[in-house]
Design a protein around this motif. Structure first.
Motif, PDB file in Angstrom:
ATOM      1  N   MET A 137       0.826  -1.204   0.000  1.00  0.00           N
ATOM      2  CA  MET A 137       0.000   0.000   0.000  1.00  0.00           C
ATOM      3  C   MET A 137       0.870   1.269   0.000  1.00  0.00           C
ATOM      4  O   MET A 137       0.562   2.241  -0.707  1.00  0.00           O
ATOM      5  CB  MET A 137      -0.943   0.019   1.223  1.00  0.00           C
ATOM      6  CG  MET A 137      -1.967  -1.101   1.236  1.00  0.00           C
ATOM      7  SD  MET A 137      -3.047  -1.106  -0.199  1.00  0.00           S
ATOM      8  CE  MET A 137      -2.702  -2.723  -0.847  1.00  0.00           C
ATOM      9  N   GLY A 138       1.946   1.270   0.768  1.00  0.00           N
ATOM     10  CA  GLY A 138       2.836   2.440   0.817  1.00  0.00           C
ATOM     11  C   GLY A 138       3.451   2.761  -0.541  1.00  0.00           C
ATOM     12  O   GLY A 138       3.330   3.908  -1.021  1.00  0.00           O
ATOM     13  N   PRO A 139       4.105   1.791  -1.193  1.00  0.00           N
ATOM     14  CA  PRO A 139       4.658   2.077  -2.524  1.00  0.00           C
ATOM     15  C   PRO A 139       3.593   2.506  -3.535  1.00  0.00           C
ATOM     16  O   PRO A 139       3.833   3.391  -4.354  1.00  0.00           O
ATOM     17  CB  PRO A 139       5.310   0.764  -2.932  1.00  0.00           C
ATOM     18  CG  PRO A 139       5.619   0.068  -1.657  1.00  0.00           C
ATOM     19  CD  PRO A 139       4.530   0.482  -0.703  1.00  0.00           C
ATOM     20  N   ILE A 140       2.416   1.888  -3.456  1.00  0.00           N
ATOM     21  CA  ILE A 140       1.341   2.259  -4.386  1.00  0.00           C
ATOM     22  C   ILE A 140       0.946   3.715  -4.159  1.00  0.00           C
ATOM     23  O   ILE A 140       0.762   4.481  -5.115  1.00  0.00           O
ATOM     24  CB  ILE A 140       0.126   1.307  -4.244  1.00  0.00           C
ATOM     25  CG1 ILE A 140       0.471  -0.077  -4.799  1.00  0.00           C
ATOM     26  CG2 ILE A 140      -1.104   1.876  -4.948  1.00  0.00           C
ATOM     27  CD1 ILE A 140      -0.591  -1.135  -4.581  1.00  0.00           C
ATOM     28  N   ASP A 141       0.807   4.098  -2.885  1.00  0.00           N
ATOM     29  CA  ASP A 141       0.466   5.491  -2.577  1.00  0.00           C
ATOM     30  C   ASP A 141       1.531   6.454  -3.118  1.00  0.00           C
ATOM     31  O   ASP A 141       1.202   7.523  -3.644  1.00  0.00           O
ATOM     32  CB  ASP A 141       0.281   5.686  -1.069  1.00  0.00           C
ATOM     33  CG  ASP A 141      -0.990   5.019  -0.548  1.00  0.00           C
ATOM     34  OD1 ASP A 141      -1.927   4.790  -1.342  1.00  0.00           O
ATOM     35  OD2 ASP A 141      -1.042   4.723   0.670  1.00  0.00           O
ATOM     36  N   LYS A 142       2.816   6.081  -3.002  1.00  0.00           N
ATOM     37  CA  LYS A 142       3.896   6.928  -3.521  1.00  0.00           C
ATOM     38  C   LYS A 142       3.813   7.053  -5.044  1.00  0.00           C
ATOM     39  O   LYS A 142       3.968   8.150  -5.595  1.00  0.00           O
ATOM     40  CB  LYS A 142       5.256   6.359  -3.112  1.00  0.00           C
ATOM     41  CG  LYS A 142       5.571   6.529  -1.647  1.00  0.00           C
ATOM     42  CD  LYS A 142       6.914   5.917  -1.314  1.00  0.00           C
ATOM     43  CE  LYS A 142       7.144   5.957   0.199  1.00  0.00           C
ATOM     44  NZ  LYS A 142       8.382   5.285   0.573  1.00  0.00           N
ATOM     45  N   PHE A 143       3.576   5.937  -5.729  1.00  0.00           N
ATOM     46  CA  PHE A 143       3.443   5.982  -7.187  1.00  0.00           C
ATOM     47  C   PHE A 143       2.261   6.866  -7.591  1.00  0.00           C
ATOM     48  O   PHE A 143       2.366   7.679  -8.507  1.00  0.00           O
ATOM     49  CB  PHE A 143       3.259   4.583  -7.786  1.00  0.00           C
ATOM     50  CG  PHE A 143       4.471   3.707  -7.703  1.00  0.00           C
ATOM     51  CD1 PHE A 143       5.697   4.144  -8.182  1.00  0.00           C
ATOM     52  CD2 PHE A 143       4.393   2.424  -7.167  1.00  0.00           C
ATOM     53  CE1 PHE A 143       6.815   3.322  -8.120  1.00  0.00           C
ATOM     54  CE2 PHE A 143       5.503   1.616  -7.101  1.00  0.00           C
ATOM     55  CZ  PHE A 143       6.722   2.054  -7.571  1.00  0.00           C
ATOM     56  N   MET A 144       1.150   6.689  -6.887  1.00  0.00           N
ATOM     57  CA  MET A 144      -0.045   7.467  -7.221  1.00  0.00           C
ATOM     58  C   MET A 144       0.215   8.965  -7.039  1.00  0.00           C
ATOM     59  O   MET A 144      -0.161   9.774  -7.900  1.00  0.00           O
ATOM     60  CB  MET A 144      -1.236   7.018  -6.348  1.00  0.00           C
ATOM     61  CG  MET A 144      -1.787   5.668  -6.725  1.00  0.00           C
ATOM     62  SD  MET A 144      -3.042   5.002  -5.581  1.00  0.00           S
ATOM     63  CE  MET A 144      -3.958   6.416  -5.075  1.00  0.00           C
ATOM     64  N   ALA A 145       0.847   9.339  -5.921  1.00  0.00           N
ATOM     65  CA  ALA A 145       1.127  10.756  -5.663  1.00  0.00           C
ATOM     66  C   ALA A 145       2.060  11.323  -6.733  1.00  0.00           C
ATOM     67  O   ALA A 145       1.832  12.440  -7.243  1.00  0.00           O
ATOM     68  CB  ALA A 145       1.732  10.927  -4.270  1.00  0.00           C
ATOM     69  N   ALA A 146       3.095  10.559  -7.084  1.00  0.00           N
ATOM     70  CA  ALA A 146       4.046  11.027  -8.102  1.00  0.00           C
ATOM     71  C   ALA A 146       3.350  11.175  -9.452  1.00  0.00           C
ATOM     72  O   ALA A 146       3.552  12.174 -10.154  1.00  0.00           O
ATOM     73  CB  ALA A 146       5.226  10.065  -8.195  1.00  0.00           C
TER      74      ALA A 146
END
Length: 173
Positions: A137-146
């Motif tokens: 979930m953390g990496p996905i959130d980072k990708f989404m924000a970027a």
């Protein structure tokens, strides 16, 4: 008394004597048949009792085997469903990545966001891989924000590889 009455009386006496004799013989035969029937019933009960025990044991074994087969079938179906769900997640990640490479960051982020809930649910059902899946979930959130901010240079390869690894583990079960 006349002669005719004597004859009728004598014949009646002979007939009654004959009927009494026949009745006694029939009673004796019925008694013998009753004794034979009781003996047959006893032998039959003694013969059938072990068979009934064996039939009950066979039924118990087949019932256990049936339950085990049903449980194995349910497990196989659940495993196939989990594999299918993970494959669908991978397809969603590939679609999101394609949108990212096409420069559609917001659409890619929305597509990636649609994979979060299925990944989380897969973690709930796959207890052995729960921590690994839900840690995505953390990496996905980072990708989404970027991607939403316009930085589409990073690909979700690590997420895809982790899901592929879990899918590979399910293939070996």
């Amino acid at each position: 008394m006349n002669h005719f009455q004597h004859v009728v009386l004598s014949m009646s006496l002979v007939l009654i004597s004959y009927l009494v004799f026949q009745n006694q013989q029939l009673r004796a035969e019925i008694q013998v048949l009753t004794t034979l029937q009781q003996g047959s019933s006893t032998v039959l009960a003694e013969t059938l009792a072990p068979l009934a025990i064996k039939i009950d044991a066979i039924n118990a074994v087949t019932s256990k085997q049936g339950k085990a087969a049903d449980e194995a079938e349910k497990k196989q179906q659940a495993l196939a469903k989990q594999r299918s769900e993970l494959s669908n997640i991978l397809a969603t990640l590939k679609q999101a990545n394609q949108l990212r490479t096409d420069g559609k960051g917001k659409e890619a982020a929305e597509k990636l966001a649609s994979a979060k809930k299925p990944i989380w649910q897969a973690g709930d059902t796959l207890t052995a891989q729960k921590t690994r899946l839900q840690a995505l979930m953390g990496p996905i959130d980072k990708f989404m924000a970027a991607w939403k901010s316009g930085d589409t240079s990073t690909a979700p390869d690590a997420v895809s590889k982790e899901i592929e690894a879990v899918l590979g583990e399910l293939g070996h079960e």
